[in-house]
Enzyme design. Structure first.
Site, PDB file in Angstrom:
ATOM      1  N   ASP A  92     -13.994  -9.848  12.631  1.00  0.00           N
ATOM      2  CA  ASP A  92     -13.425 -11.111  13.086  1.00  0.00           C
ATOM      3  C   ASP A  92     -14.483 -12.236  13.121  1.00  0.00           C
ATOM      4  OD1 ASP A  92     -10.974 -12.275  14.388  1.00  0.00           O
ATOM      5  OD2 ASP A  92     -12.397 -12.658  16.011  1.00  0.00           O
ATOM      6  N   GLU A 128     -13.780 -11.707   7.886  1.00  0.00           N
ATOM      7  CA  GLU A 128     -12.914 -12.862   8.085  1.00  0.00           C
ATOM      8  C   GLU A 128     -13.836 -14.067   8.189  1.00  0.00           C
ATOM      9  OE1 GLU A 128      -9.947 -15.223  11.035  1.00  0.00           O
ATOM     10  OE2 GLU A 128     -11.820 -14.329  11.687  1.00  0.00           O
TER      11      GLU A 128
END
Ligand code: NOJ
Ligand code: CA
Length: 537
Positions: A198, A259
Site C-alpha cells: 500500500d 501501489e
C-alpha cells in the site's frame, strides 16, 4: 490473472452484514471457476476499520470482524487445492492510531524512541498552535493532528497523509524498517505467494518536511520528473524496496506489487527495476478513457517503459479506490480521482457504460503482462451512484464535508443470487454494511452463470483463451493492417484483438472468432461500435 477480493464485500458467512473469511471460503469454488491464478486480499488484519482495514492495528492477526488466523489458514488450504495463489496486502506507510506502537508513542515524551517511530513535530506559532507545515491529507483537511501530552497539555503534532486515525511511520528510523521486515518475514514464512504494498510511493518524506507547493493529491500527476514532491516518490523509497526484494529473494517464487500512484509511466517504471518490485499497478492505464488514440499511446508507453527495466507491465481497470469502469465509461465526464459519483452528480448511462466496459475488459485481457480484476467487474457491476450520505463510510466523505462522496460506491457487497433476499445472497440475513441498489438483482451471479453473452461468461471465456494462448507472456505488436481511425487491433501470440471505438460497424477480418463482447458466439461478421473481438488468425 489476479483477482482482488475486498473481504468486507465478497461473501458474508455469519450474516452480520460484513464479508468474512468463512463466507469467502464457501464461495471459493465459484471464484476458481472464473479461471483466475491468484487472489489478492485487501487488508483483513486487526483494525478499527476507520479506513476499511487500511488502518492496521496488528499486522499479524486477522480482525475478528473477518474471522481468525485459523480460518484464514483453512481458506488458504482450500485455495491451494483449487490451484490459487494468495497475495496479502501490507500497509507500511502508516498504522492505525490504535497500534501499540502509536499508543506507546502517545504515552512517551517528545523526542523519545517511541515517538521516533512516527512523525511527531512541534507546531509553529507562539504556542505551537499552527501545524508544522502546510501538508494536506489525501482524504481532505490538514495532514497534522495535535495531541494532548500525557500531562494533559496540548503538545506535538503527528503527521497523517491519510485519515487522522492513520499516523505515518518514520521510515528514517531503522527500527521501522526492522519492524516491517518482521511483518514480511512472518507472512513469507507462513507461505504467502506475495504482497501488494500500500502507498508504496509515500514512505519517505523529504528532509525538513518543506511545504508542498499546491494541493496534495493521491497521484503525483507530475509530468516533469525534476519536480520534487515532499512525500510522493522520494528517491529514498527505492533503497527500502531493495531491502525487501533481497528478503523475498531468499524465498522461492514470491512476488510483490506496488501501489504507487506515480506518473508519468517512465517514472513509475523505476519502481520495478530488477532489484525492486516485481510489478506495479499501471494507474496510467486505469485512468485512460475508452478512446482509440489514448489506449494506443498508453499501451505503447507501458510496454516501452516497463520493457526498458525488464519488468512486465500490469493492466487494471478497477479497484476499491476508483469508480467502477462500467460507470466511468458511462459518464459524460470522468470525475476526479477520489471524487466518486453521488446522487447529486450527473448519472452515468448504465447500458452504454457496460457495453464499453466489456469491450475495454476484452481489450485489456488480451495484453501481455499481469492483469488485475477487481471483484464484481466479472459481473459487470456498476458503481452504486445513488448511495445516500447516511450509509457512507469512506473518510473522504467526512473529511471533505460531503464535497467528495468518496469510494463507497465501488465497495458495495457482491450480489450472488437474485432471489437471495435484500443482500442478494451476500449472506442469508439480508444485512449489508452498504445496501445494494435494486439493479444488482439483474447482475447477480446466478443470473449470469451459464448464460451465453453474460458478462460472467464473457470473463470466463476471456480468461480461458488468455491462458490457452499464453497471452500473459505473449509476443505483442500493434496490427495497423487491421486497424483504422476508429478501430484498434493488436496481435498477441497469433490472436488478433480488435476493438471498434465507433460509431460505424466494420466487417470482421477472416479467422476463427474466439470471443466477442456483444453477441453470443454464434453470430459473426461485423464489429459494431464499442465492441471487441478476439480472432485466431
Ligand atoms: C491505498 C488504498 O488502496 C486505499 O484504500 C487506502 O485508503 C489508502 N491507500 C490508505 O491506506
Ligand atoms: Ca460477517
Amino acid at each position: 490473472m489476479i483477482y482482488q477480493i475486498y473481504p468486507r464485500s465478497f461473501a458474508d458467512g455469519n450474516g452480520d452484514g460484513i464479508g468474512d473469511l468463512v463466507g469467502t471460503t464457501a464461495r471459493l469454488e465459484s471464484l476458481a471457476s472464473l479461471g483466475i491464478d491468484a487472489i489478492w486480499f485487501s487488508p483483513f488484519f486487526k483494525s478499527p476499520q476507520k479506513d476499511a482495514g487500511y488502518d492496521v492495528a496488528d499486522y499479524k492477526t486477522i480482525d475478528p470482524l473477518f474471522g481468525t488466523n485459523e480460518e484464514f489458514y483453512d481458506l488458504w488450504a482450500k485455495a491451494k487445492s483449487l490451484g490459487l495463489r494468495i497475495i496479502v496486502d501490507v500497509v507500511p506507510n502508516h498504522s492505525s492510531d490504535q497500534h501499540e506502537l502509536f499508543q506507546a508513542a502517545l504515552k512517551a515524551a517528545p523526542g523519545s524512541a517511541e515517538r521516533e517511530m512516527y512523525i511527531f513535530r512541534d507546531g509553529q506559532g507562539a504556542k505551537g498552535e499552527i501545524p508544522p507545515n502546510n501538508w494536506e491529507s489525501v482524504f481532505g483537511g490538514n495532514a497534522w493532528t495535535r495531541i494532548q501530552e500525557p500531562d494533559g497539555t496540548l503538545g506535538q503534532w503527528y503527521l497523517h497523509i491519510f485519515d487522522s486515525s492513520q499516523p505515518d511511520f518514520n521510515w528514517e528510523n531503522p527500527k521501522v524498517r526492522e519492524f516491517f521486515e518482521g511483518v514480511l518475514s512472518f507472512w513469507l514464512d507462513k507461505g504467502v505467494d506475495g504482497f501488494r504494498i500500500d502507498v508504496a510511493h509515500g514512505l519517505v518524506k523529504q528532509v525538513g518536511l518543506p511545504d508542498v507547493q499546491g494541493a496534495a493529491t493521491h497521484v503525483t500527476g507530475e509530468e516533469d520528473q525534476a519536480t520534487e514532491h515532499p512525500f510522493w516518490g522520494q528517491e529514498g523509497v527505492h533503497e527500502i524496496i531493495r531491502g525487501w526484494r533481497e528478503l523475498l529473494n531468499k524465498y522461492d517464487d514470491r512476488a510483490m506489487c506496488a501501489e504507487a500512484w506515480v506518473l508519468p509511466l517512465s517514472r513509475m517504471a523505476k519502481w520495478v527495476r530488477p532489484d525492486e518490485y516485481h510489478q506495479t499497478f499501471n494507474f496510467g492505464y486505469l485512468e485512460t478513457p475508452w478512446d482509440r488514440a489514448a489506449l494506443e499511446k498508453v499501451v505503447t508507453e507501458s510496454l516501452h517503459e516497463f520493457g526498458k527495466v525488464g519488468a512486465p507491465s500490469t493492466w487494471v481497470l478497477s479497484n476499491h479506490d476508483t469508480i467502477r469502469h462500467t460507470s466511468k465509461y458511462g459518464s459524460p465526464s470522468i470525475p476526479m480521482h477520489g471524487m466518486g459519483i453521488g446522487p447529486d452528480s450527473e448519472q452515468p448511462d448504465e447500458a452504454l457504460g457496460l457495453r464499453k466496459a466489456r469491450a475495454a475488459s476484452a481489450f485489456m485481457l488480451g495484453l501481455p503482462g499481469g492483469a488485475y480484476v477487481y471483484q464484481g467487474e466479472e459481473l459487470g457491476l456498476p458503481e452504486h451512484t445513488m448511495l445516500e450520505g447516511k450509509y457512507r463510510q469512506d473518510p473522504t466523505y467526512f473529511r471533505t464535508n460531503g464535497e467528495k462522496v468518496g469510494r463507497d460506491g465501488c465497495r458495495v457487497p457482491l450480489p450472488w443470487e437474485a432471489n437471495g433476499g435484500a443482500s442478494f445472497g451476500f449472506n442469508t440475513t439480508g444485512k449489508s454494511w452498504l445496501p445494494a441498489p435494486e439493479s444488482f438483482k439483474r447482475y447477480a451471479r446466478d443470473q449470469q452463470e451459464g448464460v451465453p453473452g453474460s458478462t460472467l461468461e464473457l470473463y470466463k471465456r476471456l480468461i480461458k483463451e488468455r491462458k490457452q494462448f499464453h497471452l500473459g507472456s505473449g509476443e505483442f505488436r500493434f496490427a495497423p493492417e487491421y486497424s483504422s481511425d476508429s478501430t484498434l487491433g493488436y496481435i498477441n501470440n497469433g490472436v488478433l484483438v480488435l476493438s471498434n471505438f465507433g460509431p460505424d460497424s466494420v466487417n470482421l477480418p477472416a479467422g476463427k472468432l474466439l470471443v466477442t463482447t456483444q453477441h453470443d458466439l454464434t453470430v459473426e461478421g461485423v464489429l459494431e461500435h464499442d465492441q471487441t473481438v478476439w480472432i485466431k488468425l
